[in-house]
Scaffold this active site. Structure first.
Site, mmCIF file in Angstrom:
data_model
loop_
_atom_site.group_PDB
_atom_site.id
_atom_site.type_symbol
_atom_site.label_atom_id
_atom_site.label_comp_id
_atom_site.label_asym_id
_atom_site.label_seq_id
_atom_site.Cartn_x
_atom_site.Cartn_y
_atom_site.Cartn_z
ATOM 1 N N ASN A 107 0.852 -1.189 0.000
ATOM 2 C CA ASN A 107 0.000 0.000 0.000
ATOM 3 C C ASN A 107 0.887 1.238 0.000
ATOM 4 O O ASN A 107 1.970 1.234 0.577
ATOM 5 C CB ASN A 107 -0.885 0.019 1.254
ATOM 6 C CG ASN A 107 -1.802 1.229 1.293
ATOM 7 O OD1 ASN A 107 -2.403 1.611 0.280
ATOM 8 N ND2 ASN A 107 -1.911 1.846 2.456
ATOM 9 N N HIS A 109 0.814 5.165 1.270
ATOM 10 C CA HIS A 109 0.076 6.029 2.198
ATOM 11 C C HIS A 109 0.747 7.397 2.215
ATOM 12 O O HIS A 109 1.976 7.485 2.308
ATOM 13 C CB HIS A 109 0.086 5.413 3.598
ATOM 14 C CG HIS A 109 -0.730 6.203 4.569
ATOM 15 N ND1 HIS A 109 -2.111 6.193 4.551
ATOM 16 C CD2 HIS A 109 -0.368 7.047 5.558
ATOM 17 C CE1 HIS A 109 -2.563 7.001 5.493
ATOM 18 N NE2 HIS A 109 -1.524 7.530 6.121
ATOM 19 N N SER A 136 4.766 6.842 2.262
ATOM 20 C CA SER A 136 5.366 5.566 2.650
ATOM 21 C C SER A 136 4.729 4.440 1.850
ATOM 22 O O SER A 136 3.521 4.462 1.605
ATOM 23 C CB SER A 136 5.097 5.263 4.141
ATOM 24 O OG SER A 136 5.479 6.343 4.970
ATOM 25 N N ASP A 145 -2.603 0.745 8.044
ATOM 26 C CA ASP A 145 -1.405 1.519 7.701
ATOM 27 C C ASP A 145 -0.228 1.188 8.626
ATOM 28 O O ASP A 145 0.629 2.040 8.886
ATOM 29 C CB ASP A 145 -1.705 3.029 7.758
ATOM 30 C CG ASP A 145 -2.797 3.425 6.762
ATOM 31 O OD1 ASP A 145 -2.870 2.818 5.688
ATOM 32 O OD2 ASP A 145 -3.574 4.348 7.082
HETATM 33 C C1 GAR Z 1 -2.630 9.038 -3.208
HETATM 34 O O1 GAR Z 1 -2.132 10.229 -2.682
HETATM 35 C C2 GAR Z 1 -2.435 7.920 -2.205
HETATM 36 O O2 GAR Z 1 -1.269 8.014 -1.455
HETATM 37 C C3 GAR Z 1 -3.658 8.123 -1.339
HETATM 38 O O3 GAR Z 1 -4.690 8.421 -2.226
HETATM 39 C C4 GAR Z 1 -4.152 9.104 -3.363
HETATM 40 C C5 GAR Z 1 -4.640 8.379 -4.605
HETATM 41 O O4 GAR Z 1 -4.343 9.083 -5.782
HETATM 42 N N1 GAR Z 1 -3.933 6.933 -0.561
HETATM 43 C C6 GAR Z 1 -4.481 6.941 0.638
HETATM 44 O O5 GAR Z 1 -4.841 7.958 1.205
HETATM 45 C C7 GAR Z 1 -4.654 5.567 1.255
HETATM 46 N N2 GAR Z 1 -5.177 5.668 2.582
HETATM 47 P P1 GAR Z 1 -4.374 8.337 -7.188
HETATM 48 O O6 GAR Z 1 -5.708 7.604 -7.314
HETATM 49 O O7 GAR Z 1 -4.271 9.439 -8.203
HETATM 50 O O8 GAR Z 1 -3.215 7.404 -7.236
#
Ligand code: GAR
Length: 199
Positions: A107, A109, A136, A145
């Site tokens: 994942n 985060h 991370s 997480d």
């Molecule tokens: C990213 O910033 C990722 O790190 C975050 O969602 C966004 C997705 O963007 N993930 C989380 O918050 C997980 N808890 P994307 O769909 O454009 O890759």
């Protein structure tokens, strides 16, 4: 060659960078992009790259998380991935599901874990007055997480940062970090990757 399933909920920009990285001598290839939202923008991007897509709409399962996860497990099993990469997948998975894929699921985060698990990571970093933020990549375990960290990328927090400006600078680092960690993971390399950036 290892097969990678990528799980998304939204725009899928991390998914695109992961998929684009899996070329040439890379030890893995994308085999599936799965979304829990039928209208996730990433689905069309995956299809345009020739990657099979599937939707498991969480809304049709109501509060039954176990049934939703069982369906995701069924779909994944059809594609036989060696690695499952969560990339902006915004559902909390059941412990039972995570155990089935333990050691194979990654994942990304948007915080320097163990800080700021959960949501609103950038605002929380600003509220705390942190001088740096980042993202991370970790192995998924039943603790939210909380699994072993495989890599982190850091950015300085700037004086006038808002949650939005910080998020967009961290996202650029996500695009550097996740493909590199995925490659190392697919190569069964150990060690934690540390990336830094000027701003
Ligand atoms: C990213 O910033 C990722 O790190 C975050 O969602 C966004 C997705 O963007 N993930 C989380 O918050 C997980 N808890 P994307 O769909 O454009 O890759």
């Amino acid at each position: 060659m290892k097969k990678v399933a990528i799980l998304i909920s939204g725009g899928g920009s991390n998914m695109v960078t992961l998929a684009e990285s899996m070329q040439g001598d890379h030890p893995a290839r994308p085999c599936l992009v799965l979304s829990n939202r039928p209208n996730a923008g990433g689905l069309a991007k995956a299809a345009a790259m020739g990657i099979p897509t599937e939707v498991v709409d969480h809304k049709t399962f109501g509060k039954d998380r176990a049934a939703f996860d069982a369906k995701i497990h069924d779909v994944l099993t059809q594609y036989q991935p060696d690695i499952v990469a969560l990339a902006g997948f915004m559902r909390i998975l059941t412990e039972d599901f995570m155990r089935k894929w333990e050691g194979k699921m990654l994942n990304i985060h948007p915080s320097l874990l163990p800080k700021y698990k959960g949501l609103h990571t950038h605002q929380r970093a600003l509220d705390a007055g942190d001088s740096e933020a980042g993202c991370s990549v970790h192995v998924v375990t039943p603790e939210l997480d909380g699994g072993p960290i495989l890599g982190q990328a850091r950015v300085p927090v700037l004086k006038d940062d808002t949650a939005e400006t910080l998020a967009s600078r961290v996202l650029i680092q996500e695009y550097r970090l996740y493909p590199e960690v995925l490659r190392r993971f697919a190569d069964e390399e150990t060690g934690v990757l540390e990336l830094t950036s000027e701003a």
